[in-house]
Design a protein around this motif. Structure first.
Motif, PDB file in Angstrom:
ATOM      1  N   LEU A  48       0.895  -1.295   0.100  1.00 20.58           N
ATOM      2  CA  LEU A  48       0.027  -0.144  -0.063  1.00 20.58           C
ATOM      3  C   LEU A  48       0.903   1.117  -0.030  1.00 20.58           C
ATOM      4  N   LEU A  66      -3.820  -4.002   7.148  1.00 26.37           N
ATOM      5  CA  LEU A  66      -3.169  -2.789   6.586  1.00 26.37           C
ATOM      6  C   LEU A  66      -1.619  -2.600   7.164  1.00 26.37           C
ATOM      7  N   CYS A  79      -3.108   3.827   2.793  1.00 24.55           N
ATOM      8  CA  CYS A  79      -3.201   3.210   4.073  1.00 24.55           C
ATOM      9  C   CYS A  79      -3.809   4.050   5.046  1.00 24.55           C
ATOM     10  N   ARG A 129       0.775  -4.581   5.069  1.00 24.33           N
ATOM     11  CA  ARG A 129       0.947  -4.415   3.696  1.00 24.33           C
ATOM     12  C   ARG A 129       1.594  -3.157   3.450  1.00 24.33           C
TER      13      ARG A 129
END
Length: 612
Positions: free
Chosen positions: A218, A462, A223, A465
């Protein structure tokens, strides 16, 4: 299966539970009764609600007396904890049992017609549940002490006890006791009529599942947007049930992240800071609350410590099952006992450091690489400062290092395609967050509902990532605070710099805050005062040890032939440390001795209860 949930129990009223899985019999009744009796005595809680069926008997301990019976349907699901969302319908498979649940929780799903019981934990395993086997039955409880008391005279798990003494918490599924283990995170265990004591063990979620090779990392902006939506949704869902929350507020990032979320969502709240007068936490939090205008309370640690009694120390031990040094938890306990009458939810920012590269930012060789190059160095970083291995039996140190390095290597091999930074974040999620923070959470949960907004499945995906450079030096986190509440982000932190992103656009604000902070230090010193940075004050470990020593001399405890943890120590070295610490008024090795005392007291407690 359709979940009937006859008179479901309000999760906001549950603060603990015990259960036995197995076919109905007088022996199952005895196990359930003894487990309930032990838990009730340890936690001093007579308020119970019971659900019984063909395959299980589960007793829920309540925050207050509830007259209405929960009832027993043929199919029901009960979730305890603080969470948003709901579990999946009863006809879904065990892999989907957690449904849309986000937060800290533990659930039980029972289907009498299919003779099936499913137990499932939250994504990070924060709400601690312990389990053991006895007479062909599966026993589980939110208290390891209760299980130890029911199983009889507990035998120490030497590796688990060594981890507590050297790290301050236990790793993996270990506890202090042989035969008692911790339920793993993000797991669903399925029991059926054919194999009641040996469940089918499933993992319904993996932290790195959203970080596939075909899925790019991301960007910071994406994000931030996704994190803000998730935080906002979760906070608003909790506010439906908990309308009087109180939040920790310190000089750091993570508590500010929680407060900014509540401000952005326009939700009511108050804040609290626990610290010594003049510390950064007290100074910064008071200034923020005063300028932005909300109710803020200060709890001066010196006053709290001065008012402690032996009854407080004993209760802290039982709330934590001895898995946190008593002196570390007795103050949070006193604060939350005071809050319980006025607030109905306690927020904290634990887990936010995973978004900030907190655990690896000083290790240059770890960034971007995929091979763990120095497992021994990582093991040492897990240990508490000043731990003295000479205290322990000589064979325990190599066992500890071998087991911990093996666990790190297994994690690295299992996630071989991931970067070192992701592996280390996962290691700390499983150990520091899952076991250390999880035990704090589970202890406070018995006093009042509590939540950390950052340890949800959505946010953890999240976090994993994000590329390492987006988390490095709080880069993404500063952008998150700026997008969430710009005014709060501009407020100075402990080092007198704001929490806004470091950029040319914010350069003037950073310089201005730094100059004002430097000027304040100069004025204080010119006036003859001493500028305090960080939380400074008395040695709380030493004060609590002195109280325990006055009630029963610690030299007598550790020189006793009945020392229950004696197998852990090199007797000569242990006796010398205890004598020196006592002679110095507990000015020497107080933190280390506190862990030793807490561990011994836990075993004494486990042997003290008479299960009816």
């Amino acid at each position: 299966m359709t979940a009937e949930n006859v008179n479901p129990i309000d999760p906001a009223l549950v603060n603990g539970f015990v259960g036995v899985v197995g076919s109905p019999s007088s022996l199952r009744d005895t196990c359930a009764r003894r487990l309930c009796s032990a838990y009730g005595q340890f936690k001093d809680n007579p308020n119970v609600q019971v659900k019984r069926g063909k395959l299980c008997e589960i007793t829920f301990f309540m925050r207050r007396s509830v007259l209405e019976s929960p009832g027993n349907g043929r199919a029901w699901t009960q979730v305890a904890g603080v969470f948003s969302g709901s579990p999946s319908p009863g006809d879904s498979g065990p892999e989907e049992v957690a449904g849309s649940l986000q937060g800290q929780f533990f659930g039980m799903s029972v289907d009498e017609e299919c003779s099936r019981v499913t137990l499932f934990s939250d994504h990070a395993g924060v709400l601690k549940v312990y389990h053991a086997q006895r007479d062909g039955f599966f026993l589980f409880s939110t208290s390891s002490l209760a299980l130890a008391a029911v199983l009889g005279t507990p035998s120490p798990d030497l590796l688990g006890c060594t981890e507590f003494l050297s790290m301050g918490y236990v790793q993996g599924d270990r506890t202090f006791y042989k035969g008692i283990h911790v339920f793993p995170p993000a797991s669903a265990w399925v029991f059926d009529g054919k194999n009641q004591a040996a469940p089918r063990k499933l993992r319904y979620w993996q932290p790195l599942s959203g970080y596939g090779a075909d899925q790019p990392p991301l960007t910071t902006q994406v994000c931030v947007e996704k994190a803000l939506m998730s935080l906002d949704r979760h906070a608003k869902a909790l506010a439906v049930t908990y309308d009087r929350p109180v939040c920790d507020l310190t000089a750091g990032f993570d508590s500010r992240g929680v407060v900014s979320t509540l401000l952005k969502a326009d939700l009511p709240f108050a804040t609290v800071c626990n610290g010594f007068s003049g510390s950064d936490d007290v100074r910064v939090s008071s200034a923020i609350a005063r300028r932005l205008g909300w109710h803020h309370e200060l709890n001066e640690l010196g006053h709290i410590v001065g008012g402690l009694t032996m009854a407080d120390i004993s209760r802290a031990l039982r709330l934590t099952d001895g898995e946190i040094p008593v002196s570390d938890y007795v103050i949070p306990m006193a604060v939350h006992q005071h809050h319980g009458d006025r607030f109905n939810l306690a927020f904290n920012g634990s887990g936010g450091e995973l978004f900030r590269g907190r655990w690896w930012e000083g290790e240059f060789f770890l960034k971007g690489g995929q091979r763990i190059v120095n497992k021994g160095r990582l093991v040492k970083r897990l240990m508490v400062p000043g731990h003295d291995w000479a205290l322990l039996a000589p064979e325990l140190k190599p066992q500890f290092f071998k087991a911990t390095e093996r666990a790190i290597q297994a994690l690295s091999t299992e996630n071989t395609a991931r970067s070192n930074t992701a592996k280390i974040d996962l290691m700390y999620l499983n150990s520091r967050m899952g076991r250390w923070h999880g035990r704090y959470y589970s202890s406070t949960f018995q006093l009042m509902p509590c939540s950390t907004l950052f340890l949800t499945g959505e946010l953890l995906e999240l976090m994993f990532r994000l590329p390492w450079y987006a988390k490095y030096k709080n880069y993404m986190y500063r952008h998150l605070l700026q997008a969430s509440h710009p005014v709060l982000a501009r407020e100075p932190m402990g080092e007198n710099l704001p929490a806004t992103p470091v950029s040319f656009a914010h350069g003037r604000a950073h310089l201005g805050c730094w100059l004002r902070g430097a000027a304040g230090k100069v004025r204080t010193r010119l006036a003859g005062g001493q500028y305090q940075q960080g939380a400074q004050g008395m040695d709380i470990h030493g004060r609590v040890l002195a109280m325990i020593h006055d009630a029963e001399p610690l030299t007598d405890v550790f020189l006793s032939q009945g020392l229950k943890t004696g197998a852990l120590y090199d007797k000569g070295a242990m006796v010398e440390v205890v004598r020196q610490s006592c002679a110095s008024g507990f000015g020497l090795a107080s933190a280390q001795l506190m862990r030793m005392v807490t561990l011994e007291r836990a075993f004494e407690e486990a042997c003290s209860v008479m299960c009816e």
